[in-house]
Design a protein around this motif. Sequence first.
Motif, PDB file in Angstrom:
ATOM      1  N   ASP B 140      27.997 -29.604  -1.731  1.00  0.00           N
ATOM      2  CA  ASP B 140      27.134 -29.333  -3.011  1.00  0.00           C
ATOM      3  C   ASP B 140      26.378 -28.191  -2.263  1.00  0.00           C
ATOM      4  N   VAL B 141      26.174 -26.951  -2.980  1.00  0.00           N
ATOM      5  CA  VAL B 141      25.415 -25.844  -2.354  1.00  0.00           C
ATOM      6  C   VAL B 141      24.033 -25.969  -3.005  1.00  0.00           C
ATOM      7  N   GLY B 142      23.854 -26.893  -3.679  1.00  0.00           N
ATOM      8  CA  GLY B 142      22.229 -27.039  -3.890  1.00  0.00           C
ATOM      9  C   GLY B 142      21.888 -27.804  -5.340  1.00  0.00           C
ATOM     10  N   ALA B 143      22.899 -28.595  -5.799  1.00  0.00           N
ATOM     11  CA  ALA B 143      22.448 -29.361  -7.098  1.00  0.00           C
ATOM     12  C   ALA B 143      21.557 -30.680  -6.646  1.00  0.00           C
ATOM     13  N   ASN B 144      21.709 -31.151  -5.608  1.00  0.00           N
ATOM     14  CA  ASN B 144      20.833 -32.182  -4.932  1.00  0.00           C
ATOM     15  C   ASN B 144      20.224 -31.832  -3.646  1.00  0.00           C
ATOM     16  N   ALA B 145      18.746 -32.160  -3.589  1.00  0.00           N
ATOM     17  CA  ALA B 145      17.916 -31.961  -2.319  1.00  0.00           C
ATOM     18  C   ALA B 145      18.093 -33.268  -1.513  1.00  0.00           C
ATOM     19  N   GLU B 146      18.103 -34.401  -2.075  1.00  0.00           N
ATOM     20  CA  GLU B 146      18.281 -35.561  -1.215  1.00  0.00           C
ATOM     21  C   GLU B 146      19.798 -36.153  -1.528  1.00  0.00           C
ATOM     22  N   SER B 147      20.401 -36.606  -0.109  1.00  0.00           N
ATOM     23  CA  SER B 147      21.564 -36.894  -0.371  1.00  0.00           C
ATOM     24  C   SER B 147      21.870 -38.243   0.458  1.00  0.00           C
ATOM     25  N   LYS B 148      23.004 -38.951   0.092  1.00  0.00           N
ATOM     26  CA  LYS B 148      23.381 -40.161   0.623  1.00  0.00           C
ATOM     27  C   LYS B 148      24.867 -40.090   0.780  1.00  0.00           C
ATOM     28  N   PRO B 149      25.424 -40.851   1.692  1.00  0.00           N
ATOM     29  CA  PRO B 149      27.070 -40.687   2.029  1.00  0.00           C
ATOM     30  C   PRO B 149      27.867 -40.666   1.055  1.00  0.00           C
ATOM     31  N   ALA B 150      27.691 -41.729   0.041  1.00  0.00           N
ATOM     32  CA  ALA B 150      28.590 -41.857  -1.180  1.00  0.00           C
ATOM     33  C   ALA B 150      28.443 -40.728  -1.873  1.00  0.00           C
ATOM     34  N   TYR B 151      27.394 -39.766  -2.096  1.00  0.00           N
ATOM     35  CA  TYR B 151      27.585 -38.467  -2.888  1.00  0.00           C
ATOM     36  C   TYR B 151      28.593 -37.675  -2.061  1.00  0.00           C
ATOM     37  N   LEU B 152      28.401 -37.254  -0.871  1.00  0.00           N
ATOM     38  CA  LEU B 152      29.312 -36.493  -0.178  1.00  0.00           C
ATOM     39  C   LEU B 152      30.798 -36.887  -0.207  1.00  0.00           C
ATOM     40  N   HIS B 153      31.108 -38.266  -0.274  1.00  0.00           N
ATOM     41  CA  HIS B 153      32.265 -38.614  -0.319  1.00  0.00           C
ATOM     42  C   HIS B 153      32.821 -38.325  -1.565  1.00  0.00           C
ATOM     43  N   GLN B 154      32.147 -38.456  -2.479  1.00  0.00           N
ATOM     44  CA  GLN B 154      32.659 -38.028  -3.899  1.00  0.00           C
ATOM     45  C   GLN B 154      32.843 -36.528  -3.973  1.00  0.00           C
ATOM     46  N   PHE B 155      31.821 -36.036  -3.088  1.00  0.00           N
ATOM     47  CA  PHE B 155      32.046 -34.208  -3.411  1.00  0.00           C
ATOM     48  C   PHE B 155      33.396 -33.984  -2.901  1.00  0.00           C
ATOM     49  N   ALA B 156      33.895 -34.793  -2.011  1.00  0.00           N
ATOM     50  CA  ALA B 156      35.188 -34.287  -1.251  1.00  0.00           C
ATOM     51  C   ALA B 156      36.303 -34.550  -2.203  1.00  0.00           C
ATOM     52  N   LEU B 157      36.160 -35.793  -2.841  1.00  0.00           N
ATOM     53  CA  LEU B 157      37.294 -36.183  -3.744  1.00  0.00           C
ATOM     54  C   LEU B 157      37.309 -35.156  -4.921  1.00  0.00           C
ATOM     55  N   MET B 158      36.033 -34.925  -5.542  1.00  0.00           N
ATOM     56  CA  MET B 158      36.105 -33.778  -6.551  1.00  0.00           C
ATOM     57  C   MET B 158      36.444 -32.614  -6.047  1.00  0.00           C
ATOM     58  N   GLY B 159      35.934 -31.871  -5.095  1.00  0.00           N
ATOM     59  CA  GLY B 159      36.364 -30.560  -4.494  1.00  0.00           C
ATOM     60  C   GLY B 159      37.798 -30.636  -4.349  1.00  0.00           C
ATOM     61  N   GLN B 160      38.734 -31.713  -4.033  1.00  0.00           N
ATOM     62  CA  GLN B 160      39.989 -31.460  -4.022  1.00  0.00           C
ATOM     63  C   GLN B 160      40.675 -31.149  -5.258  1.00  0.00           C
ATOM     64  N   PHE B 161      39.883 -31.989  -6.378  1.00  0.00           N
ATOM     65  CA  PHE B 161      40.696 -31.659  -7.643  1.00  0.00           C
ATOM     66  C   PHE B 161      40.591 -30.044  -7.948  1.00  0.00           C
ATOM     67  N   TYR B 162      39.207 -29.645  -7.597  1.00  0.00           N
ATOM     68  CA  TYR B 162      38.936 -28.265  -8.258  1.00  0.00           C
ATOM     69  C   TYR B 162      40.141 -27.264  -7.334  1.00  0.00           C
ATOM     70  N   ALA B 163      39.890 -27.576  -5.987  1.00  0.00           N
ATOM     71  CA  ALA B 163      40.704 -26.564  -5.173  1.00  0.00           C
ATOM     72  C   ALA B 163      42.101 -26.679  -5.522  1.00  0.00           C
ATOM     73  N   ARG B 164      42.851 -27.741  -5.814  1.00  0.00           N
ATOM     74  CA  ARG B 164      44.235 -28.114  -6.516  1.00  0.00           C
ATOM     75  C   ARG B 164      44.395 -26.864  -7.574  1.00  0.00           C
ATOM     76  N   ASP B 165      43.371 -27.304  -8.661  1.00  0.00           N
ATOM     77  CA  ASP B 165      43.771 -26.672  -9.902  1.00  0.00           C
ATOM     78  C   ASP B 165      43.237 -25.099  -9.937  1.00  0.00           C
ATOM     79  N   VAL B 166      42.279 -24.936  -9.297  1.00  0.00           N
ATOM     80  CA  VAL B 166      41.984 -23.298  -9.429  1.00  0.00           C
ATOM     81  C   VAL B 166      42.325 -22.362  -8.432  1.00  0.00           C
ATOM     82  N   LEU B 167      42.269 -23.162  -7.034  1.00  0.00           N
ATOM     83  CA  LEU B 167      43.023 -22.453  -6.022  1.00  0.00           C
ATOM     84  C   LEU B 167      44.295 -22.498  -5.767  1.00  0.00           C
ATOM     85  N   GLY B 168      44.916 -23.436  -6.633  1.00  0.00           N
ATOM     86  CA  GLY B 168      46.326 -23.618  -6.693  1.00  0.00           C
ATOM     87  C   GLY B 168      46.820 -24.003  -5.097  1.00  0.00           C
TER      88      GLY B 168
END
Lengths: 344, 344
Positions: B140-168
């Motif tokens: 995340d580049v700034g949607a959340n100031a406070e973070s917990k491990p679970a958030y970042l775990h989900q960022f990884a999974l969501m980021g993968q879908f985006y990279a797959r679809d938009v970066l090919g």
Amino acid sequence: MKTIAVDAMGGDNAPQAIVEGIERARDDFPDLQFQLFGDESQLKELVKNTTRITIVPTTEVVTGEDEPTKAIRRKKDSSLVRAALAAKNGDADAFYSAGNTGAVLTAGVLLVGRIKGIERPGLITIFPTVHKDQHFLMLDVGANAESKPAYLHQFALMGQFYARDVLGLSKPRVGLLNNGTEADKGDTLHKSVYELLDADPDIDFVGNVEASNLFNAPADVVVTDGFTGNATLKAMEGTASTVMHLLKQNLLNNGLLPKLGAAMAKPAFKALAEMFDADRAGGAVLIGVKAPVVKSHGNSDADAVYYVQKQLDAMLSHGTVQSVIQYFSTHPEKPAAAAAHKEE
Amino acid sequence: MKTIAVDAMGGDNAPQAIVEGIERARDDFPDLQFQLFGDESQLKELVKNTTRITIVPTTEVVTGEDEPTKAIRRKKDSSLVRAALAAKNGDADAFYSAGNTGAVLTAGVLLVGRIKGIERPGLITIFPTVHKDQHFLMLDVGANAESKPAYLHQFALMGQFYARDVLGLSKPRVGLLNNGTEADKGDTLHKSVYELLDADPDIDFVGNVEASNLFNAPADVVVTDGFTGNATLKAMEGTASTVMHLLKQNLLNNGLLPKLGAAMAKPAFKALAEMFDADRAGGAVLIGVKAPVVKSHGNSDADAVYYVQKQLDAMLSHGTVQSVIQYFSTHPEKPAAAAAHKEE
């Protein structure tokens, strides 16, 4: 006369570059003398003139692969540990190394030792700005992964002494690195630090600053936690070198015209490279320990080694560490005031 | 046919640049249609061809000075709120704005709404690399100031879908932004995240990456907490623009020879500026909400607006948000597994 304990075996270019830089510094700074810790035969061969230079033979070397804490504990006769101990014991007034960063920081904290009242020492790096001959400093750039408000409050106060003595600023402006300039920005940690800095009459606090803007010098002392500071420092260094590299590459690969242009533009590149030459501003300083501890890049050349001695000369002649010791011994409330925030 | 709800009044160059960019995108992406929310008379005058473009009249505008949450609550007939509501109600498939960043993110989270099972939506930015036509993304580049491990775990999974679809990328490499590459680096948060990413068989985890090295593309998806990610993004943007600016200045001020050189080197500068042109990669994407929400820079020109629609076309045609919804509905353990770490 001040004495600097030098880890002559630390860094990629040791001991040659270390000795060369120290000899040049010895010639330019008459109030400094040096203890070179390292391999006796190598050092004897390299040192051209032993005026104000003493070789202290050691038999071990801490490498980049060594685990810091283990290395400090086990390699008792390493140049790094022996030089740090000299600063601890009062045989020397400062400790310098271009070696294993983790080991230098660990030696600084565990051997040279924390100043009474300081919660955590912080690591200072000096940066150029877009204004010629103006610099700013940032701390902590990575001595601590975990942070509490009290640490950052103390970083601000310690950074001020350093900026005063080494950058020559009578009233350094202190800014807090945050995710926006508004006063209510940040996570719990940075909101608490904002309140502490804002409330401290000994700090000329200019508010929050953003990483996008640091080169414009919104503050002389940028306070940050060691995790964010480390990422910001590395992002700035990595981006500057990538942009310069790509531009050079583009100039050379875009045909004859740009190639000619590149040759003609060389002085401009050189000027910028000099400006961004971190070596000139000296090494990274561990502040909050009982003697100046400076770490320069692993690939330090004789120039880099020389500029560290210039930096140490400024710190030692102004008594920066003594100022920190004095301040915190007469302000016992400074960590205590912050301690209330620790529970958050 | 997919419908994009556009805040036509958001950004410094609105509504002109917005309309111009949308009309060009309409011509190039036949599967997209647009709802332009904004001042009816201005938009009627600007839109040259209403094919696949509908003007939806609104009477209010959220400005850069508005406090985000208040603006969302009070300016009910603003172009920003109405466009976000269209994406929420299913009248549109995506929401785009170049307006007040805080307000766009707040509208994304509160109006468009979080996907079930997602702890916190994250903000994605796309970066160039030194390898031509290769990009990486960071969140995340700034949607959340406070973070917990679970958030970042989900960022990884969501980021993968985006990279797959938009970066090919069929199998995007995921890295964790940390203060060193070794597995045991970081504070408590990042150590916990390392374990979660390393243990997840659905993630192609390449370990820790450092901010100094990001342009060399050590990972396709760089996972970070919103505070560190924000500082790193801003440090990279600020440093790139400072170095380019200073180099230009040096080229022009160092006498005739460099000035000539600069003119001749112009193509190289232009190539680099294009490479670092964040606009081409699209805007920042809020991921983890029920429809694509994209925010582009406040100073977006028609080009920037156009590239956001290209980005949305990729997300919508691949069903990126649907993939995220589907994944987390069938993997209810993903936030739960991480939740155990929250107590730290």
